[in-house]
Design a protein around this motif. Sequence first.
Motif, short mmCIF file in Angstrom:
data_model
loop_
_atom_site.label_atom_id
_atom_site.label_comp_id
_atom_site.label_asym_id
_atom_site.label_seq_id
_atom_site.Cartn_x
_atom_site.Cartn_y
_atom_site.Cartn_z
N ILE A 62 0.90 -1.26 -0.07
CA ILE A 62 -0.01 0.08 -0.02
C ILE A 62 0.69 1.35 0.11
O ILE A 62 0.75 2.12 -0.75
CB ILE A 62 -0.99 -0.01 1.36
N SER A 63 1.90 1.26 0.83
CA SER A 63 2.79 2.59 0.90
C SER A 63 4.22 2.10 1.43
O SER A 63 4.18 0.91 1.96
CB SER A 63 2.12 3.52 1.69
N ALA A 79 4.99 0.86 -3.55
CA ALA A 79 3.58 0.85 -3.39
C ALA A 79 2.89 0.64 -4.92
O ALA A 79 3.34 0.96 -5.75
CB ALA A 79 3.17 2.46 -2.83
N GLY A 80 1.73 -0.22 -4.79
CA GLY A 80 0.99 -0.47 -5.95
C GLY A 80 1.61 -1.76 -6.69
O GLY A 80 0.89 -2.25 -7.53
N GLN A 81 2.58 -2.30 -6.20
CA GLN A 81 3.17 -3.58 -6.54
C GLN A 81 2.83 -4.86 -5.65
O GLN A 81 2.53 -4.49 -4.55
CB GLN A 81 4.56 -3.65 -6.75
N SER A 82 2.60 -5.83 -6.21
CA SER A 82 2.32 -7.23 -5.49
C SER A 82 3.27 -8.43 -6.13
O SER A 82 3.78 -8.37 -7.05
CB SER A 82 0.94 -7.58 -5.81
N GLU A 99 11.35 4.50 6.18
CA GLU A 99 9.89 4.79 6.40
C GLU A 99 9.13 3.46 6.67
O GLU A 99 9.55 2.27 6.14
CB GLU A 99 9.34 5.39 5.13
N PRO A 100 7.81 3.56 7.34
CA PRO A 100 7.19 2.46 7.49
C PRO A 100 6.56 1.75 6.04
O PRO A 100 6.50 2.53 5.05
CB PRO A 100 5.80 2.89 8.41
N CYS A 101 6.34 0.60 6.26
CA CYS A 101 5.74 -0.27 4.88
C CYS A 101 4.60 -0.92 5.36
O CYS A 101 4.29 -1.51 6.17
CB CYS A 101 6.57 -1.40 4.40
N GLU A 102 3.39 -0.38 4.51
CA GLU A 102 2.01 -0.85 5.05
C GLU A 102 1.73 -1.71 3.73
O GLU A 102 1.79 -1.31 2.65
CB GLU A 102 0.94 0.52 4.83
N TYR A 103 1.19 -2.89 4.11
CA TYR A 103 0.77 -3.88 3.05
C TYR A 103 -0.36 -4.87 3.40
O TYR A 103 -0.71 -4.92 4.71
CB TYR A 103 1.80 -4.57 2.53
#
Length: 119
Positions: A62-63, A79-82, A99-103
Amino acid sequence: MKKYFIQKSPFVVPTTDGKLIEEHHGKVATNNSAISIAHMIAPPKWSEPYQTPEFDEYTYIISGKKQFIIDGETVILEAGQSIKIEKNTRVQYSNPFDEPCEYIAICNPAFDFEKVNRE
């Protein structure tokens, strides 16, 4: 009987490394062993030990950014990749960035501590 369920109170998995894990569907949150869906936030400089899970794991960023070491190959998602990592693959998950990673993580079958095979 309703044919749907809205998850309003996910199970927050206790951690000691600063990572937020909210299981929305899965073995603990909804007694579902077929699939798990979790919202996660990995803090900067976070990492987990290597593991060889007995389930497929899909990750959608997500970010931020997240690093994967998959059978010795380093992959970085933004962000935006899977990604889909097949079961029985040796992998290490980390966020070595500032930075934090939200997923979102989806495991099929559901995440199971007894089948994650952490080193």
